[in-house]
Structure formats: C-alpha cells, structure tokens
Design an enzyme around this catalytic site. Structure first.
Site, mmCIF file in Angstrom:
data_model
loop_
_atom_site.group_PDB
_atom_site.id
_atom_site.type_symbol
_atom_site.label_atom_id
_atom_site.label_comp_id
_atom_site.label_asym_id
_atom_site.label_seq_id
_atom_site.Cartn_x
_atom_site.Cartn_y
_atom_site.Cartn_z
ATOM 1 N N ASN A 117 10.312 87.475 -64.674
ATOM 2 C CA ASN A 117 10.085 88.776 -64.013
ATOM 3 C C ASN A 117 11.364 89.590 -63.752
ATOM 4 O O ASN A 117 11.371 90.806 -63.905
ATOM 5 C CB ASN A 117 9.255 88.597 -62.737
ATOM 6 C CG ASN A 117 9.914 87.724 -61.713
ATOM 7 O OD1 ASN A 117 10.724 86.860 -62.049
ATOM 8 N ND2 ASN A 117 9.595 87.938 -60.460
ATOM 9 N N GLY A 190 10.667 79.772 -60.231
ATOM 10 C CA GLY A 190 9.382 79.890 -60.921
ATOM 11 C C GLY A 190 8.233 79.632 -59.962
ATOM 12 O O GLY A 190 8.378 79.759 -58.740
ATOM 13 N N GLU A 212 13.272 77.695 -56.088
ATOM 14 C CA GLU A 212 13.060 79.085 -55.667
ATOM 15 C C GLU A 212 11.662 79.458 -56.149
ATOM 16 O O GLU A 212 11.475 79.813 -57.310
ATOM 17 C CB GLU A 212 14.113 80.002 -56.299
ATOM 18 C CG GLU A 212 15.546 79.710 -55.877
ATOM 19 C CD GLU A 212 15.847 80.174 -54.459
ATOM 20 O OE1 GLU A 212 15.117 81.021 -53.928
ATOM 21 O OE2 GLU A 212 16.825 79.672 -53.876
ATOM 22 N N CYS A 246 8.863 88.300 -56.917
ATOM 23 C CA CYS A 246 8.523 87.135 -56.070
ATOM 24 C C CYS A 246 8.427 87.515 -54.599
ATOM 25 O O CYS A 246 7.670 86.913 -53.846
ATOM 26 C CB CYS A 246 9.564 86.047 -56.258
ATOM 27 S SG CYS A 246 11.240 86.616 -55.963
ATOM 28 N N GLU A 336 -1.126 83.760 -54.987
ATOM 29 C CA GLU A 336 -0.092 84.797 -55.080
ATOM 30 C C GLU A 336 -0.559 85.837 -56.105
ATOM 31 O O GLU A 336 -0.963 85.476 -57.218
ATOM 32 C CB GLU A 336 1.208 84.142 -55.562
ATOM 33 C CG GLU A 336 2.359 85.111 -55.736
ATOM 34 C CD GLU A 336 3.605 84.442 -56.339
ATOM 35 O OE1 GLU A 336 3.514 83.319 -56.843
ATOM 36 O OE2 GLU A 336 4.670 85.077 -56.283
HETATM 37 P P1 NAD Z 1 6.823 79.493 -64.270
HETATM 38 O O1 NAD Z 1 6.931 78.432 -63.215
HETATM 39 O O2 NAD Z 1 5.596 79.521 -65.101
HETATM 40 O O3 NAD Z 1 8.033 79.368 -65.319
HETATM 41 C C1 NAD Z 1 9.385 79.306 -64.898
HETATM 42 C C2 NAD Z 1 10.194 78.494 -65.911
HETATM 43 O O4 NAD Z 1 9.659 77.183 -65.972
HETATM 44 C C3 NAD Z 1 10.172 79.059 -67.321
HETATM 45 O O5 NAD Z 1 11.483 79.020 -67.835
HETATM 46 C C4 NAD Z 1 9.241 78.122 -68.081
HETATM 47 O O6 NAD Z 1 9.612 77.955 -69.425
HETATM 48 C C5 NAD Z 1 9.373 76.823 -67.325
HETATM 49 N N1 NAD Z 1 8.118 76.042 -67.329
HETATM 50 C C6 NAD Z 1 6.860 76.538 -67.299
HETATM 51 N N2 NAD Z 1 5.970 75.519 -67.289
HETATM 52 C C7 NAD Z 1 6.685 74.370 -67.313
HETATM 53 C C8 NAD Z 1 6.329 72.985 -67.332
HETATM 54 N N3 NAD Z 1 5.062 72.575 -67.322
HETATM 55 N N4 NAD Z 1 7.322 72.075 -67.342
HETATM 56 C C9 NAD Z 1 8.622 72.464 -67.344
HETATM 57 N N5 NAD Z 1 9.001 73.763 -67.355
HETATM 58 C C10 NAD Z 1 8.060 74.704 -67.338
HETATM 59 O O7 NAD Z 1 7.078 80.856 -63.517
HETATM 60 P P2 NAD Z 1 7.033 82.322 -64.101
HETATM 61 O O8 NAD Z 1 5.624 82.634 -64.481
HETATM 62 O O9 NAD Z 1 8.102 82.501 -65.100
HETATM 63 O O10 NAD Z 1 7.448 83.173 -62.791
HETATM 64 C C11 NAD Z 1 6.512 83.530 -61.837
HETATM 65 C C12 NAD Z 1 6.614 82.687 -60.589
HETATM 66 O O11 NAD Z 1 7.968 82.551 -60.205
HETATM 67 C C13 NAD Z 1 5.910 83.330 -59.412
HETATM 68 O O12 NAD Z 1 5.254 82.342 -58.668
HETATM 69 C C14 NAD Z 1 7.046 83.922 -58.605
HETATM 70 O O13 NAD Z 1 6.772 84.095 -57.243
HETATM 71 C C15 NAD Z 1 8.109 82.907 -58.832
HETATM 72 N N6 NAD Z 1 9.422 83.515 -58.627
HETATM 73 C C16 NAD Z 1 10.163 83.116 -57.582
HETATM 74 C C17 NAD Z 1 11.394 83.725 -57.361
HETATM 75 C C18 NAD Z 1 12.291 83.328 -56.218
HETATM 76 O O14 NAD Z 1 13.425 83.805 -56.203
HETATM 77 N N7 NAD Z 1 11.873 82.519 -55.290
HETATM 78 C C19 NAD Z 1 11.837 84.723 -58.210
HETATM 79 C C20 NAD Z 1 11.029 85.092 -59.277
HETATM 80 C C21 NAD Z 1 9.826 84.475 -59.497
#
Ligand code: NAD
Length: 455
Positions: A117, A190, A212, A246, A336
């Site tokens: 994002n 994530g 995070e 997020c 969310e």
């Molecule tokens: P996500 O958890 O799907 O993916 C994040 C990363 O994890 C990616 O690089 C992806 O390749 C990897 N990943 C995905 N599935 C995996 C698995 N099964 N095993 C290992 N790695 C895996 O998150 P997203 O869709 O990219 O982002 C959205 C989420 O992130 C939302 O919940 C948002 O609130 C959160 N977020 C948090 C912050 C923060 O600063 N706290 C910032 C941005 C986004």
C-alpha cells in the site's frame, strides 16, 4: 524462483561482510544513509511512475510517501552520532574502581518484508533504521506492487553492494523461503494473519520479530469541534490512497448531537476534494487488485450508502463511500476495511464510544476530535492503541520523534527516529573493572562466620 540454497548463500555473504565490522563504524552508516538519500532523490520520477502504475497513486501522494523516507533519513543523520554513543551508567559501591556502560550493537543480518500500500515508504523507512543501527539487510517488497518492487530492486542494486543490502523480489513462496532461513531480526509489515505465519517461522530460529500489522482504527468525534476542519481531515485521512492505509480511520463514531451536520460537511468535503466524478480525476487512487475489489464490494451491502457506492471492476475503482445506519454486528465492523468505505456509528455518551472501541482488538491508531481537554484525557486513559492523533488523522506518523507501531493485534515493536534505531540494535551491558583492588572475601574458601555462612 530463488531457491533456499541461493538464499542461504547470499545471507552467508552478508554475514561475512557483517563480521568485517565495517557497519559498526558510525561514519560508514552516515555515508550509506547519504548514499541512499541521493539514490532516492535521483529516482523520484521513477518511483512516482511506479506508484502510479501499481496503485494509480496521485503524484502528490506519491511525493508525500517519498518525503516520509527522506525526512526520516534527515532526522536520523542529525541524531545518529548521539544515539550510537555508549551510555554511561552508575555502578554500585561494591564495584568501586569500575565503570559501566551500555553499548548499542547492531543485530546482524535482518530481513524486511513489506506490503503493497505504501510500498516505498514501508520498505525504505525500516531500512533507514536498519542501516543506522549498523545492520546488513535483505528486503522483500510486495509482489502486489510489481512496478514499485522492481524500482526498489534497481535502486538498491545500483547503490549498494549485495553483501551489505540486497532485494529479493517475489511472492508468498519467496517470502516463505526467506522465512525458512535464519536471520538476526525480521521486520514485517502486513496483515495480522500473515503476521502470525511470520512469527511462527521466526520461532524456529528464535529470531526476534517486529510486527507492523493493521486493524480497525476508530475515529471518534465529540460534539465540541470545528466541523469544517474535522470533516476535511477525516475525508483526507480516509480516502487518501483510496483508503488503503494501515492507519486510515476505519470507522466513524460520532456524537448523535452533531451527526447530521458532520455528515453534511463530510459529503461536501468529498465533493470539494474529488468532484462529482472521482473516477475522472487524477487525485484518487485505485484498489490494488480484483481480490480486494470483490472483498470491498461485499462490504457495501451493510447499512445505507449516503455518499458514493459506485464501482467499476475494469478500472478497479470504488468511489469514496460513506455508509450510515451501521451496527457493530455488521460484517463491515468485523474486519479491517482497508478501502474507501467509511461506516458511521453514533453514540450519546462518550463512554459508549469507549466501550465499543474496547470491544474490538487493540487498533494501530485512534483518532479523537474534541476541544474538550477532559474528554481528551478520558479517551487517552480509557483506550489502548499503537498511536493517537487528536484533532487530525494520519499526521502522528509524520513526526519522526514519535515511536510508530501497534499494540496487541495491531503488532509490536516500534520504529521511526530513535525507536527505529533501538528496534534494530540490542543493548549490550559492559562492566570494566580495575586491577587496583581485589577484595579477598568474595573468593572461596569463604569465612565460616556471620549469619549467612553459619546457616
Ligand atoms: P500481507 O500480509 O498480505 O503481505 C505482506 C507481505 O507478506 C508481502 O510481501 C507478501 O508477499 C508476504 N506474504 C503474504 N502472504 C504470506 C505468507 N503466507 N507467508 C509469508 N509471506 C507472505 O499484507 P498486504 O496485503 O501487503 O498489506 C495489507 C495489510 O498490511 C493490512 O492489514 C494493513 O493494515 C497492514 N499494514 C500495516 C502497516 C503498519 O505500518 N502497521 C502498514 C501498511 C499495511
């Protein structure tokens, strides 16, 4: 795909480079941070284009994302020497002729996994802290923002030796391969469910993690506010990046007395920002992919849409939408949202709003609009969240001196500024003794007199 053997090879190369102690020199870190700053400055155009291709991110929002990293670098450069200084501690009287200090040591080779994002900011801001603390790093950007992932890989490859910093591009399988390798720290941004996968993979190597994560960040609006500014700041925080932030206000909890008036201001503000047809203007982003588009359109079924609601699958467009008459049992209140949909709930007494917030898992951010100092204090005392911003949205994240991170389900660990430096270092306690005096009584054979020895 990159194989496990290949991953272990370049992690080993980084370990060997780390062992040379070059990264422990603060001047080396300062030099690398300046190099990174120049590389980002020189690639602003490419980054903005990539963010446009991945998210239709408006140029200004892309610029804002880049500025976040640059200001983190500037702040870190200003304070790093001070943060890295050994910290003297007092030693007790029985340790006379000794000195004690805490030294801030790098962790070693760290893995940083990012989301799609804010793919630049959320990959490079933790990198700033990792470099500042003297680590080597492996970066894994999100595959869902492929253009940005490729720009990050280019910038890093052209700027740093891979034995110091490297990028591994790829999706879930690549991420799993990386997680199967032993690192000295994993910094993950994530979703909560993937956060759990990361933590259990890290447990196998006893690797410490920073998580995070996301969650439902409430936005509570008291009756004692400036309606125009409040509406403007909520609309901006919610609909920037089409709500895929997020810390975006997830839902609105508004005092019944001013609800109608506030919603009128919000409607008006949406029109001011995005016009009558937000799909036609450049200032509004798109949903990242079809999976998220379908997930979000399901949420449009709850309550009564009072603004927006239009969708267009071909362009991954969902209009800025406000939904009234939502109850805390509705689906939209169970997950969310992470998209441009703002559900509205109302309350009569502030305690109802507090109870509702406290029934949800602890959020990443909490927003409270009120001029009433006692109410501000009450909210701060009676709720928990990673961060708080009073009378605005998102802005607390832009203050490098404020630690950023979640609590409970929204994650743990902190970064930005000094918190980031601390996150990527460990405190080593060092006691330095003198040979001038050596008290005999501490060594065996102990004297057989006195209360302790006679028992
Ligand atoms: P996500 O958890 O799907 O993916 C994040 C990363 O994890 C990616 O690089 C992806 O390749 C990897 N990943 C995905 N599935 C995996 C698995 N099964 N095993 C290992 N790695 C895996 O998150 P997203 O869709 O990219 O982002 C959205 C989420 O992130 C939302 O919940 C948002 O609130 C959160 N977020 C948090 C912050 C923060 O600063 N706290 C910032 C941005 C986004």
């Amino acid at each position: 795909m990159i194989t496990q053997t290949r991953i272990s090879d370049f992690v080993e190369e980084q370990r060997q480079f780390f062992q040379t102690n070059q990264t422990k020199d603060v001047d080396f870190r300062i030099d690398k941070l300046k190099t990174l700053e120049q590389a980002i400055e020189g690639n602003k155009g490419n980054i903005i284009q990539a963010l446009k291709a991945d998210l239709h991110k408006p140029g200004f929002e892309a610029y804002f994302e880049i500025m976040g990293v640059l200001s983190e670098i500037k702040y870190t450069l200003k304070h790093l020497k001070n943060w890295a200084k050994p910290q003297k501690v007092a030693t007790p009287f029985y340790q006379f002729l000794s000195s004690g200090h805490i030294s801030h040591e790098p962790l070693g080779v760290v893995l940083i996994i990012g989301p799609w994002n804010y793919p630049i900011n959320l990959m490079l801001t933790p990198l700033v802290s990792a470099i500042a603390s003297g680590n080597c790093a492996v970066l894994k950007p999100s595959e869902l923002a492929p253009h940005t992932s490729s720009v990050i890989a280019d910038i890093i490859q052209n700027t740093f030796d891979s034995s110091f910093i490297t990028v591994v591009e790829g999706g879930v399988e690549t991420s799993k391969e990386l997680l199967a390798t032993s690192f000295d720290h994993i910094f993950f941004t994530g979703g909560t469910e993937v956060g759990k996968i990361v933590m259990s993979a890290a447990a196998k190597h006893l690797t410490p993690v920073t998580l995070e994560l996301g969650g439902k960040s409430p936005c509570i609006v008291d009756d004692d506010i400036n309606l125009e500014y409040t509406a403007k700041r909520i609309v901006w925080g919610k609909f920037s990046n089409a709500g895929q932030t997020c810390t975006a206000p997830d839902y609105l909890l508004v005092n019944r007395q001013i609800k109608t008036e506030l919603l009128n201001h919000i409607k008006n503000q949406i029109k001011q920002f995005y016009g009558d047809e937000p799909s036609k203007i450049h200032s509004y982003a798109r949903i990242i992919n079809q999976r998220h588009f379908y997930r979000l359109t399901e949420l449009l079924k709850d309550g009564e849409i009072i603004v927006g609601g239009e969708t267009d699958l071909d362009n991954l467009y969902i209009a800025p939408t406000v939904i009234d008459q939502v109850s805390s049992q509705d689906k939209i209140m169970q997950e969310e949202i992470f998209g441009p949909i703002l559900p509205v709930l109302e309350y009569t007494h502030l305690s109802e709003a507090i109870n509702l917030v406290n029934k949800q898992p602890k959020p990443l951010a909490l927003y409270f609009f009120s001029k009433n100092k006692k109410h501000q204090e009450l909210i701060l005392q009676s709720t928990a969240s990673g961060g708080v911003c009073i009378n605005d949205t998102l802005m607390h994240m832009t203050v490098p001196a404020l630690p950023f991170g979640g609590v409970g389900a929204s994650g743990f660990g902190r970064y930005h500024g000094k918190a980031g430096f601390d996150n990527f270092s460990y405190q080593r306690g060092v006691l330095n003794k003198s040979f001038l005096l050596d008290l005999k009584w501490r060594y065996p054979p102990y004297k057989q007199k006195g209360r302790v020895n006679s028992q």
